[in-house]
Design an enzyme around this catalytic site. Structure first.
Site, PDB file in Angstrom:
ATOM      1  N   ALA A 279      12.164   1.278  -7.916  1.00  0.00           N
ATOM      2  CA  ALA A 279      11.432   0.030  -8.148  1.00  0.00           C
ATOM      3  C   ALA A 279      12.358  -1.174  -8.012  1.00  0.00           C
ATOM      4  O   ALA A 279      12.991  -1.342  -6.967  1.00  0.00           O
ATOM      5  CB  ALA A 279      10.735   0.054  -9.508  1.00  0.00           C
TER       6      ALA A 279
ATOM      7  N   LYS B 229      12.185   9.794  -1.669  1.00  0.00           N
ATOM      8  CA  LYS B 229      13.271   8.881  -2.049  1.00  0.00           C
ATOM      9  C   LYS B 229      14.620   9.459  -1.623  1.00  0.00           C
ATOM     10  O   LYS B 229      15.513   8.713  -1.200  1.00  0.00           O
ATOM     11  CB  LYS B 229      13.226   8.619  -3.556  1.00  0.00           C
ATOM     12  CG  LYS B 229      12.011   7.756  -3.926  1.00  0.00           C
ATOM     13  CD  LYS B 229      11.780   7.675  -5.415  1.00  0.00           C
ATOM     14  CE  LYS B 229      10.588   6.756  -5.725  1.00  0.00           C
ATOM     15  NZ  LYS B 229      10.079   6.926  -7.075  1.00  0.00           N
TER      16      LYS B 229
ATOM     17  N   LEU C 286      15.230  -1.769  -9.346  1.00  0.00           N
ATOM     18  CA  LEU C 286      16.679  -1.555  -9.520  1.00  0.00           C
ATOM     19  C   LEU C 286      17.410  -1.712  -8.191  1.00  0.00           C
ATOM     20  O   LEU C 286      16.912  -1.302  -7.147  1.00  0.00           O
ATOM     21  CB  LEU C 286      16.941  -0.147 -10.058  1.00  0.00           C
ATOM     22  CG  LEU C 286      16.347   0.170 -11.427  1.00  0.00           C
ATOM     23  CD1 LEU C 286      16.684   1.608 -11.805  1.00  0.00           C
ATOM     24  CD2 LEU C 286      16.880  -0.792 -12.470  1.00  0.00           C
TER      25      LEU C 286
ATOM     26  N   GLU D 177       0.348   9.346 -11.626  1.00  0.00           N
ATOM     27  CA  GLU D 177      -0.614   9.096 -10.556  1.00  0.00           C
ATOM     28  C   GLU D 177      -1.976   9.587 -11.051  1.00  0.00           C
ATOM     29  O   GLU D 177      -2.034  10.420 -11.963  1.00  0.00           O
ATOM     30  CB  GLU D 177      -0.220   9.896  -9.300  1.00  0.00           C
ATOM     31  CG  GLU D 177       1.062   9.420  -8.632  1.00  0.00           C
ATOM     32  CD  GLU D 177       0.936   8.036  -8.034  1.00  0.00           C
ATOM     33  OE1 GLU D 177      -0.133   7.726  -7.467  1.00  0.00           O
ATOM     34  OE2 GLU D 177       1.893   7.251  -8.145  1.00  0.00           O
TER      35      GLU D 177
ATOM     36  N   THR E 232       0.862  -1.179   0.000  1.00  0.00           N
ATOM     37  CA  THR E 232       0.000   0.000   0.000  1.00  0.00           C
ATOM     38  C   THR E 232       0.903   1.235   0.000  1.00  0.00           C
ATOM     39  O   THR E 232       2.122   1.118   0.017  1.00  0.00           O
ATOM     40  CB  THR E 232      -0.858   0.065   1.274  1.00  0.00           C
ATOM     41  OG1 THR E 232      -0.008   0.388   2.384  1.00  0.00           O
ATOM     42  CG2 THR E 232      -1.551  -1.257   1.536  1.00  0.00           C
TER      43      THR E 232
ATOM     44  N   VAL F  73      12.914   2.819  -3.634  1.00  0.00           N
ATOM     45  CA  VAL F  73      13.639   3.719  -4.543  1.00  0.00           C
ATOM     46  C   VAL F  73      13.984   2.949  -5.806  1.00  0.00           C
ATOM     47  O   VAL F  73      14.571   1.867  -5.732  1.00  0.00           O
ATOM     48  CB  VAL F  73      14.959   4.238  -3.907  1.00  0.00           C
ATOM     49  CG1 VAL F  73      15.669   5.191  -4.870  1.00  0.00           C
ATOM     50  CG2 VAL F  73      14.695   4.910  -2.574  1.00  0.00           C
TER      51      VAL F  73
ATOM     52  N   ASP G 106       7.250  12.805  -4.098  1.00  0.00           N
ATOM     53  CA  ASP G 106       7.674  11.411  -4.188  1.00  0.00           C
ATOM     54  C   ASP G 106       9.208  11.321  -4.297  1.00  0.00           C
ATOM     55  O   ASP G 106       9.848  10.495  -3.647  1.00  0.00           O
ATOM     56  CB  ASP G 106       6.983  10.806  -5.421  1.00  0.00           C
ATOM     57  CG  ASP G 106       7.434   9.404  -5.701  1.00  0.00           C
ATOM     58  OD1 ASP G 106       7.103   8.520  -4.890  1.00  0.00           O
ATOM     59  OD2 ASP G 106       8.130   9.186  -6.717  1.00  0.00           O
TER      60      ASP G 106
END
Ligand code: ADP
Ligand code: ASP
Ligand code: MG
Length: 819
Positions: A616, A687, A618, A672, A560, A614, A683
């Site tokens: 995804a 990160k 990677l 989004e 979530t 951070v 966002d």
């Protein structure tokens, strides 16, 4: 004793109460019998629950409760209903008449019991046996109605037993004679014989004890010289533990008679321990099969074991009391144990387990809870003198214990069995009060507190049968990433189990509305539909379900973006649950709460893994961790950390206005739902905070200098209004682009954090030969400048957004837990 001539190959089948529980099941059994070779003898139990109810009547009778008669009537009415459901007119009539007679007889017996104000054992035995009588008559009637040549036999007329100290003993000569007489009068090739009941030599009705129909079946198999005995029940065979308590129990292919006997002795009621004796004497193989899955082979019990598992089964005996006779005066004194057990025997106390420490300082023994006080009195009486002289200090009684036994023929020669057993109990926090190893070395038993018994059973079973790499998984959130993760796990689970011995069990999925819980594993081929009509969500209950005491690892995967869920991590970690998440909330909350999370996941377990927060899938967090752990010092991290913004500025080359690119990206699902969430840069700022903290910097979200791309005038208002008015700002964006292009540069939206703690998120310009300029699509790129990588910074680049790659990253974290 000699067996039936081999010209007739009898097969004996026993159907337990669960197989005959209602008319449908009885019809099903009739179908099975129809397909059996002849001649065949069927030994039947009472319909499920009937024996309990009959015994309940006999036991209640002395107190003369008002409803006694009504209870008897109720039971008989049900029997009548079963008869009329299965049989029509003519075939039902004799059965109904016989039932009426039985009810009258039972009524008389209960009335007499009421007058006598006690229910002696003979009365209880007489009453308890009616259930078997009804089953046998009924099944024979049903088989005849189906055209089979069947006749019922009341075992009370043929089976003669004597009650010895160790239970009923068959009088073979008398039984053989009576059975032969009975058979002389009929020529049916299907005999339907009552289980459980017998008579004494004097003709008094008795029983073979609870669950005794198995024993009856073995006795009749011996009498008939049967070539095989099949015991039909409601499980696929003998399982490695009672499946009601151990969901992971596995069906055993084969057992030796001794193993089966030991399992049965220790409470596996799937088969009665005494069953083995007549079978062993005649070497009759026994197969335990599932009435409701006759296609399965079941478990074969015979002389030779098979070469598979060393440890076969686990079982418990509940409601025992542990007694401990303790005293320094016992040391070196011979005969103490013998005196003790003689005394117990004199008082008819059955001792289930004995354990004496080599110091001889104490003797520990377990007896049925109901005999605890008797056992104490017997012991105190026997050692009255020693206690008086102070040589024996006390007899300690610990009530409410259970015995857990692990059983297997080949255990003795194999080192490490005990270590695994007690190790598993230790890991589950089970307190072991006493230990005994059977002299046959076919079992090791542990006495534990009754309330720990089930946990102990599951933990011990898991210690031997579950892969150490079994992971109980709960997935929270089934949006894009959660859904992709579930599908990916579903695709790989088989392969991982086979190739890597990693057993991933998604035991629950929950959203804010609904949840799905499964004891073993959610069906990953069908989780969407199942979740759609799942139970109402309840996070606490969900977590309690996912964490069990028998799975070696538990993990909660938070897919979530919720603060609410993230707030639980610390608690979960403290409970020993691993946490894996792409949710950035926890790591960007206050420094103090971040520190608490780190503290809770320090050491070997549990782990807190968040690689996908951070970039995804990677390897960014891991790269950073590797750098810092090996002693490198990170000076500067800079990166394009938003897939959406990466895409927007890759596409924004001046040919089309910025607003048009944004709208198109939104339509393609790259943004989004409210694109301002991307454009705000928040966002990216999160990160940056995650990376900064990973570097060891004490940074809060508010410390990041954030220059977002949402024009002040458009900050409020609906998404539609925003999109409608965005073109008003195209000119500003185009101007910024032109300025950059004039310098031979491109625009990139970048987050940056330096060792001195300065952190920023803003649009920057880069020369076209810079690494950040040469990216495409939704690529993320992160540049680590460190003491070691000073001149030529370390770069990680690749697709940094999208449910599939993010889910794959989460999946990789899950597998990392197992390394
Ligand atoms: P039946 O009515 O057929 O005699 P029971 O209820 O007496 O059946 O025995 C079958 C039950 O025994 C199973 O449903 C199971 O709950 C229980 N059981 C206990 N231990 C084991 C085991 N090791 N393997 C299979 N079943 C077991
Ligand atoms: N009906 C008896 C009992 O419930 C015997 C059996 O089922 O084996 O104990
Ligand atoms: Mg049974």
């Amino acid at each position: 004793m000699e067996a039936e001539s081999s010209s007739q190959h009898w097969n004996v089948h026993k159907f337990g109460g669960t197989s005959l529980a209602d008319p449908d099941r009885i019809r099903h059994v009739a179908g099975l019998v129809d397909d059996m070779p002849r001649p065949t003898a069927l030994v039947v139990s009472a319909m499920g629950g009937v024996t309990d109810r009959l015994l309940g009547l006999a036991e209640a009778a002395p107190d003369a409760p008002d409803d006694l008669h009504a209870r008897l009537q109720g039971l008989c009415d049900e029997q009548r209903a079963v008869v009329t459901d299965l049989l029509s007119g003519e075939s039902a009539a004799p059965l109904l008449r016989a039932l009426d007679t039985d009810v009258d007889d039972l009524d008389d017996v209960l009335r007499a019991t009421r007058l006598m104000r006690s229910a002696p054992e003979t009365v209880r035995d007489l009453v308890a046996g009616y259930g078997e009588l009804w089953s046998a008559r009924l099944l024979a009637g049903v088989l005849r109605a189906e055209g089979m040549s069947a006749v019922s036999c009341n075992a009370r007329e043929v089976l003669v037993v004597e009650h010895g100290r160790l239970g009923p003993v068959v009088d073979w000569a008398a039984t053989r004679r009576r059975f032969a007489d009975w058979r002389a009068g009929q020529d049916a090739d299907v005999l339907v014989i009552t289980g459980f009941v017998a008579s004494t030599v004097d003709g008094v009705p008795t029983t073979l004890g609870r669950n005794g129909s198995d024993y009856s079946a073995a006795i009749f198999a011996a009498l008939l010289g049967a070539q095989a005995l099949t015991i039909w029940t409601d499980t696929d065979g003998v399982m490695s533990a009672d499946p009601r308590y151990v969901p992971d129990a596995q069906t055993l292919d084969s057992l030796t008679y001794e193993e089966a006997m030991e399992l049965a002795y220790f409470g596996a009621r799937v088969i009665h321990p005494r069953t083995m004796a007549p079978a062993i004497d005649h070497e009759i193989p026994i197969t335990i099969r599932n009435t409701f899955a006759p296609e399965k082979p079941g478990t074969r019990i015979h002389l030779e074991g098979s070469g598979d598992a060393v440890v076969k089964g686990f079982s418990t005996i509940d409601e025992v009391a542990l007694l401990n006779l303790e005293g320094t005066g016992m040391i070196g004194v011979p005969g103490i144990a013998r005196r003790l057990f003689d005394a117990l025997e004199d008082h008819d106390v059955s001792v289930i387990l004995i354990s004496q420490g080599s110091s001889e300082h104490s003797i520990c023994y377990a007896v049925p809870q109901s005999q605890a006080e008797e056992a104490r009195a017997a012991t105190e009486q026997a050692f009255y003198a020693e206690m008086d002289r102070g040589q024996i200090q006390r007899v300690e009684v610990t009530p409410n214990c259970s015995i857990l036994a692990v059983i297997g023929d080949r255990m003795s020669g194999i080192p490490g069995v005990a270590a695994t057993f007690f190790g598993a109990l230790g890991d589950a926090g089970v307190n072991v009060r006493a230990i005994a190893q059977g002299s046959s070395e076919r079992n090791i038993s542990a006495v534990v507190d009754g309330e720990d018994a089930q946990r102990a059973l599951r933990a011990a079973h898991a210690g031997f049968y579950l892969s150490k790499r079994t992971l109980s998984i709960g997935v929270i959130g089934a949006g894009n990433v959660g859904a992709a993760l579930l599908d990916q796990i579903g695709d790989q689970v088989e392969r991982l189990r086979e190739e890597q011995d990693i057993d991933l069990r998604v035991r629950g999925v929950t959203t804010t509305d609904a949840m799905l819980r499964a004891e073993q594993s959610v069906d990953l081929g069908d989780w969407r539909a199942a979740l759609a009509d799942g139970e109402p969500a309840d996070l606490e209950a969900f977590v309690d379900h996912v964490q069990t005491d028998y799975h070696p690892h538990t993990v909660l995967v938070d897919c979530t973006a919720s603060d609410e869920v993230a707030r639980h991590y610390e608690d979960w970690l403290k409970r020993g649950i691993h946490v894996v998440t792409p949710n950035k909330r926890a790591n960007t909350a206050s420094w103090a709460s971040y520190q608490a999370l780190k503290a809770a996941s320090r050491g070997t377990r549990p782990h807190y893994l968040y690689e996908t927060t951070v970039g995804a899938g990677l390897p960014i967090i891991q790269t950073l961790e590797n750098l810092t752990e090996t002693g490198d010092r990170v000076q500067h991290i800079e990166g394009i950390l938003s897939g959406t913004l990466s895409y927007l500025f890759n596409a924004f080359d001046g040919e089309r206005p910025f607003s048009e690119i944004l709208i198109q990206a939104k339509e393609a699902g790259f943004t989004e739902p409210d694109p301002r969430d991307d454009l705000s840069g928040m966002d990216v700022a999160r990160k940056v905070v995650i990376l900064a903290r990973e570097m060891g910097l004490r940074l809060e979200l508010s410390d990041v200098t954030l220059e977002g791309l949402v024009p002040d005038a458009l900050r409020d208002g609906t998404v539609e209004e925003f999109l409608e008015r965005l073109p008003e700002h195209d000119e500003t964006m185009t101007d910024i682009l032109r300025t950059a292009q004039a310098e031979g540069k491109v625009l990139r939206f970048v987050g940056s954090v330096k060792r001195d703690g300065t952190a920023s998120v803003r649009l920057r310009r880069y020369p076209t030969d810079h690494a950040f300029a040469r990216i495409s699509h939704t690529d993320n790129i992160v540049r680590f400048q460190t003491d070691r990588y000073r001149k030529n910074p370390l770069i990680v680049q690749g697709p940094g957004a999208g449910p599939q790659v993010t889910a794959a990253g989460v999946f990789a974290d899950l597998l990392r837990l197992m390394t």
